[in-house]
Design an enzyme around this catalytic site. Structure first.
Site, short mmCIF file in Angstrom:
data_model
loop_
_atom_site.label_atom_id
_atom_site.label_comp_id
_atom_site.label_asym_id
_atom_site.label_seq_id
_atom_site.Cartn_x
_atom_site.Cartn_y
_atom_site.Cartn_z
CG HIS A 450 -2.02 -1.04 1.15
ND1 HIS A 450 -3.32 -0.75 0.81
CD2 HIS A 450 -1.98 -2.38 1.36
CE1 HIS A 450 -4.03 -1.85 0.83
NE2 HIS A 450 -3.25 -2.86 1.16
CG ASP A 662 0.65 9.46 0.73
OD1 ASP A 662 0.73 8.35 1.30
OD2 ASP A 662 -0.06 10.38 1.16
#
Length: 784
Positions: A450, A662
């Site tokens: 992720h 991110d």
């Protein structure tokens, strides 16, 4: 002729894999192994052996190699897995799974023809080009210059023709030579024999496939008579009886991988009480999805009446819960607070109500400190987010990380079966698949990261880089958020394994490393679009958003929503806002920045320092620019409920999503989904995974390290015209709607299983493709 992308989604392929009994026949040279001038070095493609071994162990598959080589030679080159049988010399000899060889009888005249062929070859000085097999004599011309090869082939065809007439044989060309063969040496006979045997044993429930590459395999394709899958393995199509085309080695490995994943485990007698504790066999279910993550999708709280388990929120839970429930699924993870053993009864009640089982893994305080706070968050998190200077490469952390991953693996092994699919999530548990294998538990495993994956110059700083990379390669499928992350992983793979090969194009490719083949894909995660859009379109949310705007006197609201973490770039964003107010005085008294900061790891000194820095910057900027009736920054340090968050999304004119790094950043997608009026604007960091999807759709991309660029983007976003805002936001929302969280699950499982995706369904129950109704009435006035 269907290519792999068409074949894999066809009903024909799904029917083949779902048949109760499958017969898979494969040529060797050119199909399972690349052609080699030195024929004794023609090793199979990387990954072929492991897939064949899986199929040979399965109770519903029969795998046979049908080759022009000697059967013993194929066995030696392939490292013959137990249960695999070989028809060699074009079917004239048979090596059964027990190692016994039987050969077809040859006509008496064959020995005379063979002697004549040898005599001719000696006269041409080409005896080294000859290969003698049972009932066959092949002349190979690979390695010769084209003129020499053509001349030799013409001469051999003419000479062998006379010998064939006398011996009742035939002369046939193949890719790379010409062959003198008895009529008994024909792949057609081998295929017909195998079909007859399987039909006699298994009746009508049989599905067949033959994979071959050269002219000798056309006899095998013909023997199928239109039944089953006739597949040509070649770089490009040619005139053939085959109806399907696979390009080696990548698409071939994809085919074998799909077959291996569909295979049932060997039939093993089990004593009463053996196997998983709950679910599975007891309910007559097969092939469950087992999700493994650091945290369970619930919260565990102690109440006066005892422990209470409550359902968690989030896109991952929304997407996976129906899949788990419909298949009797299992979710394994920790609660992060201890007390799991005491809360067994509430877990059991929740599992019964939810329709899928929760299985907590209890961690000690030391394990939580060294595995979670230590290795995961003081090494992997900063390193993978390009903050290697913040890493604490403490050996104790590594040892504990391995032990906790072993604990998770033991839990998975004890509560799952061979036909379950184990889907491991995120960087906390990269070693689970490897430890499952170490414990002798054969499971099909997929992994999804992720967070970002770093470039080689950063990843190679990890002292345990080889071990981590090897652990990820234990999965059949490794998924990343973006193509850039996948590219970084492949580059690291090629640095640490220089002989690694990568095949394929598109979102999913195949890598061959040593004797493993691993599929590597890009699967951008989405959100539950319908839930956010529906909530934002409700009258209650409209009222809350109106109240927020009135509280800020209808000024232009800039919104930032971030967890307290150095990767989110909040101090850099505040400095950019200060620059915007200084360089663009017209923004003063017209904009308000609402910074929502969600508490995180408050007991860690570094995070407390970050919180202090943010509060100091807020104080300084407010002190510098505040005038009576206007404060530029409103700082909220707390968790907001989804209703409160959506109200702020709906009320805001501009979302500032500017992380330094991110994996995806779902705040950007949540903001777009909630912006039902389509009048908002998005300022987005180039280093957020979402930028790969949004860069051409209207988001204002910025380098978060460039203070002046972010300041100018803030000014631009505030001054966008209403039609421009609508156009940009409409495109962004359509993208978020199409690539929602259920589509993410769908794409990963589809890549993992091909046809198996249907077995975990109905996934359609959580697909949200309808566009939410637009809110009627006047839109809110904007402050610019």
């Amino acid at each position: 002729m269907k290519h792999w992308t068409q074949l894999v989604r066809s009903q024909e392929f799904r029917a083949f894999l779902s048949a109760p009994r499958k017969l898979l026949m494969l040529d060797y040279d050119g199909t399972l192994a690349p052609f080699s001038v030195e024929r004794h070095k023609a090793a199979p493609y990387v990954g072929v052996r492991s897939h064949l071994e899986t199929l040979c162990r399965a109770s519903d598959w029969r795998v046979v190699i049908v080759s022009g080589r000697l059967a013993t030679e194929v066995s030696s080159l392939l490292g013959l897995p137990k249960g695999l049988e070989v028809f060699g010399s074009h079917g004239a000899e048979r090596l059964d799974p027990g190692g016994t060889i039987s050969r077809a009888p040859l006509p008496p005249a064959w020995e005379r023809a063979l002697a004549d062929a040898r005599f001719w070859a000696e006269g041409q000085a080409v005896t080294q080009q000859l290969e003698e097999k049972h009932g066959c004599l092949a002349l190979h011309v690979r390695g010769l210059t084209p003129p020499k090869a053509a001349e030799l082939l013409a001469a051999a065809t003419h000479a062998f023709g006379h010998m064939a007439q006398a011996a009742g044989a035939e002369v046939l060309p193949f890719d790379g030579g010409v062959e003198l063969r008895c009529h008994a040496c024909n792949k057609r006979h081998a295929v017909e024999r195998l079909l007859a045997e399987e039909r006699a044993r298994h009746g009508q429930g049989l599905a067949v496939a033959y994979l071959g590459d050269d002219l000798t395999d056309e006899d095998a394709f013909s023997a199928l008579g239109g039944e089953g899958l006739a597949v040509l393995v070649a770089r490009r199509g040619r005139s053939s009886l085959a109806r399907h085309l696979l390009r080696p080695p990548g698409e071939l490995l994809e085919f074998l991988n799909a077959c291996a994943l569909s295979a049932s485990p060997p039939a093993v007698a089990t004593a009463p009480g053996d196997g998983p504790e709950e679910g599975g066999e007891a309910h007559g279910l097969r092939g469950r999805l087992v999700v493994v993550s650091n945290r369970l999708p619930v919260t565990l709280a102690r109440k006066p009446s005892g422990w209470e388990v409550q359902a968690g929120a989030g896109g991952l839970v929304t997407a996976l819960a129906p899949v788990l429930r419909d298949r009797g699924g299992l979710w394994i993870g920790s609660c992060g607070q201890g007390g799991e053993a005491e809360a067994s009864a509430p877990f059991a009640r929740f599992s019964k109500e939810a329709g899928y089982r929760l299985l907590p893994v209890e961690l000690t305080g030391e394990e939580h400190r060294d595995y979670y706070e230590g290795f995961s968050n003081e090494i992997i998190w900063p390193l993978f987010h390009d903050f290697q200077s913040r890493c604490n490469f403490e050996p104790r952390y590594w040892n504990c990380y391995q032990e906790v991953n072993r604990k998770f693996a033991r839990t998975v092994a004890a509560n799952s079966r061979e036909d379950d699919y184990v889907w491991v999530h995120d960087y906390h548990l990269m070693h689970v698949a490897g430890f499952l294998r170490e414990q002798g538990a054969r499971r099909s495993c997929g992994f999804f990261l992720h967070i970002p994956f770093p470039a080689p110059d950063i990843f190679l700083k990890l002292p345990w880089r080889r071990q981590v990379l090897s652990a990820l390669l234990e999965h059949q499928l490794v998924g990343f958020q973006t193509l850039a992350d996948r590219r970084n992983f492949i580059r690291c793979l090629q640095v640490l394994h220089p002989r690694a090969e990568v095949w394929g194009r598109g979102c999913v490719v195949t890598a061959g490393v040593e004797e493993k083949s691993v599929r590597i894909g890009c699967f951008p995660i989405g959100i539950d679009y319908a839930a956010f859009a529906k909530l934002a379109a409700s009258p209650a949310m409209a009222a809350q958003a109106r109240a927020i705007r009135q509280a800020y006197r209808d000024r232009t609201i800039l919104l930032g929503v971030d967890r307290l973490d150095y990767s989110k770039g909040v101090p850099q964003r505040l400095r950019a806002l200060r620059s915007a107010l200084a360089r663009h005085p017209e923004l003063r008294e017209r904009v308000c920045h609402v910074q929502v900061l969600v508490p995180s790891r408050e007991g860690v000194g570094e995070y407390q320092e970050l919180k202090n820095e943010i509060e100091r910057l807020v104080t300084q900027i407010n002190g510098e620019f505040t005038v009576p009736g206007w404060v530029p920054i409103h700082h909220l340090y707390r968790n907001l409920s989804r209703q409160e968050l959506v109200a702020y999304y709906l009320a805001s004119d501009v979302a500032l999503v500017t992380p330094l790094r991110d994996g995806m950043n779902l705040v950007a997608k949540e903001y777009c989904a909630s912006n039902v009026t389509e009048t908002g604007a998005l300022v987005l960091s180039e280093f957020a995974g979402a930028a790969a999807q949004f860069q051409r759709l209207g988001a204002l991309l910025v380098n978060p390290y460039d203070t002046e660029e972010v300041a100018d983007a803030i000014k631009t976003a505030c001054c966008l015209s209403r039609p421009d805002r609508r156009m940009r936001m409409h495109k962004l929302r359509e993208n978020v709607r199409r690539s929602n969280v259920s589509g993410w699950v769908d794409s990963f499982l589809d890549a993992a299983f091909s046809r198996h995706l249907d077995d975990f369904a109905p996934i359609e129950t959580v697909q949200f493709h309808e566009k939410p109704p637009r809110r009627a009435g006047k839109t809110w006035p904007r402050g610019h």
